[in-house]
Scaffold this motif. Sequence first.
Motif, PDB file in Angstrom:
ATOM      1  N   PRO A 101      10.421   8.146  -2.593  1.00 37.63           N
ATOM      2  CA  PRO A 101      11.529   7.468  -3.263  1.00 37.63           C
ATOM      3  C   PRO A 101      11.094   6.917  -4.620  1.00 37.63           C
ATOM      4  CG  PRO A 101      10.657   6.107  -1.508  1.00 37.63           C
ATOM      5  CD  PRO A 101      10.014   7.452  -1.362  1.00 37.63           C
ATOM      6  N   PRO A 102      11.963   6.963  -5.598  1.00 35.29           N
ATOM      7  CA  PRO A 102      11.601   6.421  -6.911  1.00 35.29           C
ATOM      8  C   PRO A 102      11.493   4.906  -6.874  1.00 35.29           C
ATOM      9  CG  PRO A 102      13.921   7.025  -6.868  1.00 35.29           C
ATOM     10  CD  PRO A 102      13.337   7.512  -5.579  1.00 35.29           C
ATOM     11  N   LEU A 103      10.866   4.361  -7.898  1.00 31.03           N
ATOM     12  CA  LEU A 103      10.677   2.910  -7.986  1.00 31.03           C
ATOM     13  C   LEU A 103      12.007   2.170  -7.955  1.00 31.03           C
ATOM     14  CD1 LEU A 103       8.610   0.634  -8.323  1.00 31.03           C
ATOM     15  CD2 LEU A 103       8.799   0.927 -10.806  1.00 31.03           C
ATOM     16  N   ARG A 104      13.061   2.792  -8.477  1.00 31.12           N
ATOM     17  CA  ARG A 104      14.365   2.140  -8.505  1.00 31.12           C
ATOM     18  C   ARG A 104      14.865   1.814  -7.095  1.00 31.12           C
ATOM     19  NH1 ARG A 104      17.554  -0.829 -11.926  1.00 31.12           N
ATOM     20  NH2 ARG A 104      19.572  -1.030 -10.900  1.00 31.12           N
ATOM     21  N   ARG A 105      14.610   2.705  -6.125  1.00 32.04           N
ATOM     22  CA  ARG A 105      15.035   2.449  -4.749  1.00 32.04           C
ATOM     23  C   ARG A 105      14.260   1.273  -4.164  1.00 32.04           C
ATOM     24  NH1 ARG A 105      15.167   7.317  -0.756  1.00 32.04           N
ATOM     25  NH2 ARG A 105      16.152   5.692   0.522  1.00 32.04           N
ATOM     26  N   TRP A 106      12.995   1.189  -4.465  1.00 27.60           N
ATOM     27  CA  TRP A 106      12.208   0.035  -4.025  1.00 27.60           C
ATOM     28  C   TRP A 106      12.762  -1.251  -4.633  1.00 27.60           C
ATOM     29  CZ3 TRP A 106       7.672  -0.560  -1.036  1.00 27.60           C
ATOM     30  CH2 TRP A 106       7.153   0.617  -0.500  1.00 27.60           C
TER      31      TRP A 106
ATOM     32  N   PRO B  35       0.809  -1.228   0.000  1.00 29.70           N
ATOM     33  CA  PRO B  35       0.000   0.000   0.000  1.00 29.70           C
ATOM     34  C   PRO B  35       0.838   1.272   0.000  1.00 29.70           C
ATOM     35  CG  PRO B  35      -0.847  -1.581   1.613  1.00 29.70           C
ATOM     36  CD  PRO B  35       0.462  -2.109   1.131  1.00 29.70           C
ATOM     37  N   PHE B  36       2.010   1.228   0.626  1.00 26.23           N
ATOM     38  CA  PHE B  36       2.856   2.412   0.672  1.00 26.23           C
ATOM     39  C   PHE B  36       3.595   2.627  -0.655  1.00 26.23           C
ATOM     40  CE2 PHE B  36       2.413   1.038   5.102  1.00 26.23           C
ATOM     41  CZ  PHE B  36       1.829   2.183   5.620  1.00 26.23           C
ATOM     42  N   LEU B  37       3.803   1.544  -1.397  1.00 21.49           N
ATOM     43  CA  LEU B  37       4.325   1.689  -2.753  1.00 21.49           C
ATOM     44  C   LEU B  37       3.317   2.447  -3.612  1.00 21.49           C
ATOM     45  CD1 LEU B  37       6.343   1.115  -5.030  1.00 21.49           C
ATOM     46  CD2 LEU B  37       5.275  -1.142  -5.297  1.00 21.49           C
TER      47      LEU B  37
ATOM     48  N   TRP C 137      15.648  -6.537  -3.726  1.00 21.30           N
ATOM     49  CA  TRP C 137      16.628  -7.587  -4.019  1.00 21.30           C
ATOM     50  C   TRP C 137      17.651  -7.737  -2.916  1.00 21.30           C
ATOM     51  CZ3 TRP C 137      15.354 -11.194  -7.110  1.00 21.30           C
ATOM     52  CH2 TRP C 137      14.508 -10.934  -8.183  1.00 21.30           C
ATOM     53  N   ARG C 138      17.986  -6.646  -2.232  1.00 25.79           N
ATOM     54  CA  ARG C 138      18.887  -6.764  -1.078  1.00 25.79           C
ATOM     55  C   ARG C 138      18.229  -7.591   0.024  1.00 25.79           C
ATOM     56  NH1 ARG C 138      19.970  -1.239  -2.024  1.00 25.79           N
ATOM     57  NH2 ARG C 138      18.567  -0.621  -0.328  1.00 25.79           N
ATOM     58  N   LEU C 139      16.950  -7.312   0.278  1.00 21.96           N
ATOM     59  CA  LEU C 139      16.237  -8.057   1.307  1.00 21.96           C
ATOM     60  C   LEU C 139      16.112  -9.530   0.954  1.00 21.96           C
ATOM     61  CD1 LEU C 139      13.306  -5.698   2.362  1.00 21.96           C
ATOM     62  CD2 LEU C 139      15.321  -6.308   3.680  1.00 21.96           C
ATOM     63  N   LEU C 140      15.761  -9.803  -0.283  1.00 24.59           N
ATOM     64  CA  LEU C 140      15.606 -11.193  -0.708  1.00 24.59           C
ATOM     65  C   LEU C 140      16.917 -11.954  -0.547  1.00 24.59           C
ATOM     66  CD1 LEU C 140      13.873 -13.421  -1.947  1.00 24.59           C
ATOM     67  CD2 LEU C 140      14.524 -12.561  -4.214  1.00 24.59           C
ATOM     68  N   PHE C 141      18.019 -11.335  -0.926  1.00 22.21           N
ATOM     69  CA  PHE C 141      19.328 -11.978  -0.793  1.00 22.21           C
ATOM     70  C   PHE C 141      19.639 -12.286   0.675  1.00 22.21           C
ATOM     71  CE2 PHE C 141      23.920 -11.574  -0.035  1.00 22.21           C
ATOM     72  CZ  PHE C 141      24.389 -12.592  -0.862  1.00 22.21           C
ATOM     73  N   LYS C 142      19.375 -11.330   1.569  1.00 24.08           N
ATOM     74  CA  LYS C 142      19.688 -11.545   2.982  1.00 24.08           C
ATOM     75  C   LYS C 142      18.769 -12.595   3.600  1.00 24.08           C
ATOM     76  CE  LYS C 142      21.608  -6.939   3.491  1.00 24.08           C
ATOM     77  NZ  LYS C 142      21.378  -5.543   3.917  1.00 24.08           N
ATOM     78  N   TYR C 143      17.520 -12.620   3.184  1.00 17.94           N
ATOM     79  CA  TYR C 143      16.622 -13.656   3.695  1.00 17.94           C
ATOM     80  C   TYR C 143      17.077 -15.042   3.251  1.00 17.94           C
ATOM     81  CZ  TYR C 143      12.830 -11.374   6.204  1.00 17.94           C
ATOM     82  OH  TYR C 143      12.091 -10.718   7.160  1.00 17.94           O
ATOM     83  N   LEU C 144      17.479 -15.175   1.989  1.00 16.58           N
ATOM     84  CA  LEU C 144      17.885 -16.476   1.481  1.00 16.58           C
ATOM     85  C   LEU C 144      19.198 -16.951   2.085  1.00 16.58           C
ATOM     86  CD1 LEU C 144      16.977 -16.139  -2.316  1.00 16.58           C
ATOM     87  CD2 LEU C 144      15.789 -17.483  -0.576  1.00 16.58           C
ATOM     88  N   THR C 145      20.114 -16.025   2.328  1.00 15.68           N
ATOM     89  CA  THR C 145      21.448 -16.417   2.784  1.00 15.68           C
ATOM     90  C   THR C 145      21.612 -16.385   4.301  1.00 15.68           C
ATOM     91  OG1 THR C 145      22.252 -14.125   2.537  1.00 15.68           O
ATOM     92  CG2 THR C 145      22.504 -15.603   0.649  1.00 15.68           C
TER      93      THR C 145
END
Length: 272
Positions: free
Chosen positions: A79-84, A52-54, A89-97
Amino acid sequence: MMNVTSTMHGEPCEPVLQQLWQSVKAGQEEILLSPYLLASWGFLTHVLLCAPFLVLDALGSVCERVQGWRIAAGSGPPPPLRRWYDCFWRLLFKYLTTILPATAVVQMLRSPKLPYLAPSCWQLFVEVFACFLLFDTLFYIWHLMMHRVPWLYRNIHQLHHQHQIPFALAAQDASSPELLSQLVLALGCAWVVGCHPLSEAVFHLLNTWLAVEDHCGYDLPWGLHRLLPCLGGAPYHQAHHSLYSWNYAPYFTHWDRLFGTYYATVMDSRTE
C-alpha cells in the motif's frame, strides 16, 4: 508487608520478575493507575509495532527479496504511504472519541490497586496463555456472528473488510463498535482469568503484535506461525479477508478446524 527476599531458612526466593515490577511501580503508581493509560498504551504500541512493516512496504517497491515475502503474487504492490496516512488519522480519531472515554470509564469502575508482589514467570505464562485461549474462543464466536448476521456485518464489521488485501496498520481499522467490542473482549478475558497487572500488560502487548502480524500482508520467514504451528498467521488471516467465509479465529486454528470453517493456506509457496 511480606518479605519475598531469599533467606538461609528456606523462605521463598524473590520472583525473577519482582525487581522489574518494583522498578515499574517506583514513583509511577499515579501514571499506572491513570484512566487514560490503557488507551494511550494501546494506540502507541499499535503504531510502534506497525513501524517495521511500514519500512517493509517502503522497501517492497525496490527490493525483490521483500517482494517475495508478499503472501500472494496477485496481491499487488504494498500500500502507498497515503493509505497509511489516512488510516493513522482514522485510528487516532476513533481512539480519542471512543476508546479513550470508554477505557477511562472502565478503569474508574475497576478502581484497581497495584499488588506488592510480581507474578512468577510460570504464573505470568499461564495467565497470558489462558487469556489468549479465552480471547480466541470468544472472538471466534463474535466474528462468526458478525459474518452470519447481515445487520451486524453491514453496521459493524463491513468497514474492516474494505481492506481485501490488509496491511499492518489496518489491524484496528474498524468501526467504533467493533473496536469497542474487541476492547471489551480483551479486558473481560483478563478479568475472568484474574490476571496480575503485569500479566495483563503482556497479554495486551502480545495481542496487539499478533493482530498487526496477522494483517501485515507478508509471509515472513520468522513469522510466529512458522515457529508455532498452532497459529494461523498472516496467510491464514489474509485468506479470510480475500474469501470472507473462512478462517474466523484471530490466532489459533483449532476452532475453525473443529467447526469446518478452516481454509488451508500454503505457508511458503517459495519452497514448493
